[in-house]
Write an enzyme that holds these catalytic residues in place. Sequence first.
Site, short mmCIF file in Angstrom:
data_model
loop_
_atom_site.label_atom_id
_atom_site.label_comp_id
_atom_site.label_asym_id
_atom_site.label_seq_id
_atom_site.Cartn_x
_atom_site.Cartn_y
_atom_site.Cartn_z
N ILE A 154 0.89 -1.16 0.00
CA ILE A 154 0.00 0.00 0.00
C ILE A 154 0.93 1.20 0.00
O ILE A 154 1.88 1.27 0.78
CB ILE A 154 -0.99 0.00 1.19
CG1 ILE A 154 -1.91 1.22 1.12
CG2 ILE A 154 -0.29 -0.10 2.54
CD1 ILE A 154 -3.11 1.16 2.07
N SER A 155 0.68 2.15 -0.91
CA SER A 155 1.57 3.30 -1.07
C SER A 155 1.44 4.26 0.11
O SER A 155 0.48 4.18 0.88
CB SER A 155 1.24 4.03 -2.37
OG SER A 155 1.13 3.10 -3.43
#
Length: 232
Positions: free
Chosen positions: A77-78
């Site tokens: 997940i960025s």
Amino acid sequence: MRGWILPPAREPVKTRDEFQRERAAKVEELARLGYIKSERIRRALLTVCREDFIPGPYRDYAYCEVPLPLPGERSTISCPHSYPLFYDPLGLDAGQRFLEVGLGSGYGTAVAREVVGAGGLVVAIEIDPVTYEFARANLARVGYDDVVLVNDDGGLGYPPLQPFDSISITAACKAVPAPLIDQLSPGGKLIAPVIAGQRQILVLTEKTATGGVRTEEICDVLYVPLRGKYVV
Ligand code: SAH
């Protein structure tokens, strides 16, 4: 992976209230730093609980500026800032048809769904079956049942629901896969990390009314590589 320091896994202890306070503070910070300009994007980031899209051992870091690992082969997940960083230049807005390549956690999909609203369309494609299942379960649990999720190679786009007004690729590619440009509507925009030697540059591509393309470099970024037919 270059430049990625992972915080230690631990049992999550934060409460809903703590997360809510952290979310509000993060949105305020991103607005102050100039990442958030659109009111719809600001509201979407306040609405979606990022902690609902993060595996337990990393959940307490939901609002830290660090990518966190997800189930699957090479998925993260960025960082929180990367969502307005991508969605703002795209001009993501109410009523748009949006395609995300690299579903990951499903968080970016949920944020996009809040931005485009009920009159828009969100399609998200994930190549890794384990990551896909993680995102699907997250989105279902939180109640996002009107997004189209596809477990396939996003480099091929999604012809049944083209054209798209906005496309976001959240994996680094050597060049933007041609089918994705083809599936952009005239005036549509696509954003992607493009590999240039040792660097990855976030590039905004706009399809002109006559079918040509105009590109603009935004900044350096760091993403996992695109897999599938258009592999690096
Ligand atoms: N947007 C995500 C971040 C995803 S990380 C989020 O908000 O959580 C990048 C993702 O792209 C990974 O899950 C990886 O498996 C996926 N991916 C890589 N190549 C792909 C391809 N060709 N098609 C679809 N997904 C791909």
